[in-house]
Design a protein around this motif. Structure first.
Motif, PDB file in Angstrom:
ATOM      1  N   ASP A 111       0.810  -1.213   0.000  1.00 38.26           N
ATOM      2  CA  ASP A 111       0.000   0.000   0.000  1.00 38.26           C
ATOM      3  C   ASP A 111       0.848   1.271   0.000  1.00 38.26           C
ATOM      4  O   ASP A 111       0.313   2.374   0.156  1.00 38.26           O
ATOM      5  CB  ASP A 111      -0.933   0.010   1.218  1.00 38.26           C
ATOM      6  CG  ASP A 111      -1.947  -1.121   1.178  1.00 38.26           C
ATOM      7  OD1 ASP A 111      -2.348  -1.501   0.063  1.00 38.26           O
ATOM      8  OD2 ASP A 111      -2.320  -1.627   2.250  1.00 38.26           O
ATOM      9  N   ARG A 154       0.058  -4.608  -6.210  1.00 44.38           N
ATOM     10  CA  ARG A 154      -1.354  -4.362  -6.442  1.00 44.38           C
ATOM     11  C   ARG A 154      -1.630  -4.334  -7.940  1.00 44.38           C
ATOM     12  O   ARG A 154      -0.802  -3.879  -8.735  1.00 44.38           O
ATOM     13  CB  ARG A 154      -1.770  -3.030  -5.821  1.00 44.38           C
ATOM     14  CG  ARG A 154      -1.644  -2.963  -4.305  1.00 44.38           C
ATOM     15  CD  ARG A 154      -2.045  -1.593  -3.809  1.00 44.38           C
ATOM     16  NE  ARG A 154      -1.205  -0.536  -4.387  1.00 44.38           N
ATOM     17  CZ  ARG A 154      -1.318   0.747  -4.082  1.00 44.38           C
ATOM     18  NH1 ARG A 154      -2.249   1.132  -3.209  1.00 44.38           N
ATOM     19  NH2 ARG A 154      -0.532   1.651  -4.631  1.00 44.38           N
ATOM     20  N   GLU A 155      -2.797  -4.809  -8.319  1.00 45.64           N
ATOM     21  CA  GLU A 155      -3.133  -4.848  -9.745  1.00 45.64           C
ATOM     22  C   GLU A 155      -3.136  -3.449 -10.346  1.00 45.64           C
ATOM     23  O   GLU A 155      -2.789  -3.264 -11.519  1.00 45.64           O
ATOM     24  CB  GLU A 155      -4.491  -5.514  -9.937  1.00 45.64           C
ATOM     25  CG  GLU A 155      -4.823  -5.791 -11.383  1.00 45.64           C
ATOM     26  CD  GLU A 155      -6.061  -6.641 -11.549  1.00 45.64           C
ATOM     27  OE1 GLU A 155      -6.520  -6.795 -12.698  1.00 45.64           O
ATOM     28  OE2 GLU A 155      -6.574  -7.153 -10.537  1.00 45.64           O
ATOM     29  N   THR A 156      -3.488  -2.456  -9.549  1.00 44.12           N
ATOM     30  CA  THR A 156      -3.504  -1.084 -10.060  1.00 44.12           C
ATOM     31  C   THR A 156      -2.101  -0.565 -10.370  1.00 44.12           C
ATOM     32  O   THR A 156      -1.955   0.440 -11.074  1.00 44.12           O
ATOM     33  CB  THR A 156      -4.169  -0.149  -9.030  1.00 44.12           C
ATOM     34  OG1 THR A 156      -3.519  -0.312  -7.757  1.00 44.12           O
ATOM     35  CG2 THR A 156      -5.651  -0.482  -8.890  1.00 44.12           C
ATOM     36  N   ASP A 157      -1.065  -1.239  -9.843  1.00 45.75           N
ATOM     37  CA  ASP A 157       0.318  -0.823 -10.092  1.00 45.75           C
ATOM     38  C   ASP A 157       0.979  -1.614 -11.221  1.00 45.75           C
ATOM     39  O   ASP A 157       2.136  -1.326 -11.569  1.00 45.75           O
ATOM     40  CB  ASP A 157       1.159  -0.980  -8.817  1.00 45.75           C
ATOM     41  CG  ASP A 157       0.699  -0.044  -7.711  1.00 45.75           C
ATOM     42  OD1 ASP A 157       0.150   1.024  -8.036  1.00 45.75           O
ATOM     43  OD2 ASP A 157       0.885  -0.389  -6.521  1.00 45.75           O
ATOM     44  N   HIS A 158       0.290  -2.604 -11.762  1.00 46.50           N
ATOM     45  CA  HIS A 158       0.913  -3.473 -12.764  1.00 46.50           C
ATOM     46  C   HIS A 158       1.393  -2.700 -13.994  1.00 46.50           C
ATOM     47  O   HIS A 158       2.488  -2.943 -14.515  1.00 46.50           O
ATOM     48  CB  HIS A 158      -0.066  -4.577 -13.183  1.00 46.50           C
ATOM     49  CG  HIS A 158      -0.224  -5.638 -12.143  1.00 46.50           C
ATOM     50  ND1 HIS A 158      -0.928  -6.811 -12.351  1.00 46.50           N
ATOM     51  CD2 HIS A 158       0.243  -5.718 -10.861  1.00 46.50           C
ATOM     52  CE1 HIS A 158      -0.895  -7.545 -11.252  1.00 46.50           C
ATOM     53  NE2 HIS A 158      -0.205  -6.907 -10.331  1.00 46.50           N
ATOM     54  N   ALA A 159       0.570  -1.790 -14.486  1.00 46.47           N
ATOM     55  CA  ALA A 159       0.944  -1.053 -15.699  1.00 46.47           C
ATOM     56  C   ALA A 159       2.203  -0.226 -15.459  1.00 46.47           C
ATOM     57  O   ALA A 159       3.106  -0.179 -16.308  1.00 46.47           O
ATOM     58  CB  ALA A 159      -0.214  -0.168 -16.149  1.00 46.47           C
TER      59      ALA A 159
END
Length: 248
Positions: A61, A87-92
């Motif tokens: 987090d 986190r999936e939101t940080d993958h890109a």
């Protein structure tokens, strides 16, 4: 001409690549830099160009400054190739830095595997407990492991009947047995097996590790009983080195 026409321009083969896991408990680059300097004692080749998987589960987090963190690791001989538990939101964002996402598969419960409409399992009558012995495979190496060489026994023990020289590295998911001097690096339990051990007739290693916990010997090897094989194992969170005394 015939050979150039039949030769494939590119081939893909399965290859074993070993990477160290870097578990981050802090996101501060200055804190991590200080910790790396203490860990490596200023040695520029401590990690020797190791591939690294960065595990961010403990700081998932927290915002990570990848622009500063990745060069820091590379300066210390670690080459990040993937990130775990992001986190999936940080993958890109992570992929934009040329890193892969290392997906950790989690075992599912039996109730998750059973279709919802399946009836409840029938409870069988108690039976006598069985002892199941599984045959763990082993890789056997009969030649000396020289400086710059790396041997990895995936899913197996590693048995070496010749010397492991300075600058060499031997790795096993199970235990490592060396019937000769160990002078390089030995890493047992590479996938987290805390019960793995390292055995050698003579111990003069640069580094030993079990399940990711390592110990170096810059200040010399601990005094042990002469003419006895040596074993390395985990005792809690510490590496324990001891003589293997013969039993009368």
């Amino acid at each position: 001409m015939q050979n150039s026409l039949t030769r494939k321009p590119i081939e893909i083969k399965i290859s074993t690549v070993v990477a160290v896991a870097v578990l981050l408990h802090e996101a501060s680059v200055s804190v991590l830099e200080t910790a790396l300097k203490e860990m490596t004692a200023g040695s520029p080749d401590f990690f020797d160009d190791e591939f690294a998987v960065i595990d961010v589960e403990a700081i998932a987090d927290t915002l990570v400054d990848w622009n500063a963190l990745l060069p820091l690791f590379r300066q210390h001989g670690l080459h990040p190739v993937a990130v775990r538990h992001a986190r999936e939101t940080d993958h890109a964002l992570i992929r934009s830095h040329g890193l892969s996402i290392d997906v950790v598969s989690k075992p599912r419960l039996e109730t998750e595997l059973r279709p919802p409409e399946a009836p409840a399992p029938v409870v069988a009558a108690p039976v006598e407990p069985q002892i199941i012995i599984r045959n763990n495979p082993a890789m056997v190496v009969d030649t000396p492991v020289r400086a710059g060489q790396r041997i990895y026994a995936r899913g197996a023990d590693l048995i070496i009947t010749a010397a492991v020289n300075n600058g060499a590295e031997v790795i096993a998911d199970g235990s490592i047995h060396i019937y000769a001097p160990l002078r390089g690096r030995a890493l047992a339990g590479a996938t987290g097996n805390t019960g793995a051990r390292i055995f050698a007739l003579t111990m003069e290693p640069e580094l030993v590790s079990i399940a990711g916990i390592y110990r170096t010997f810059e200040n010399g090897f601990p005094p042990l009983q002469p003419n006895h094989p040596v074993q390395v194992r985990l005792n809690g969170d510490s590496i324990e080195v001891s003589s293997l005394k013969s039993v009368a």
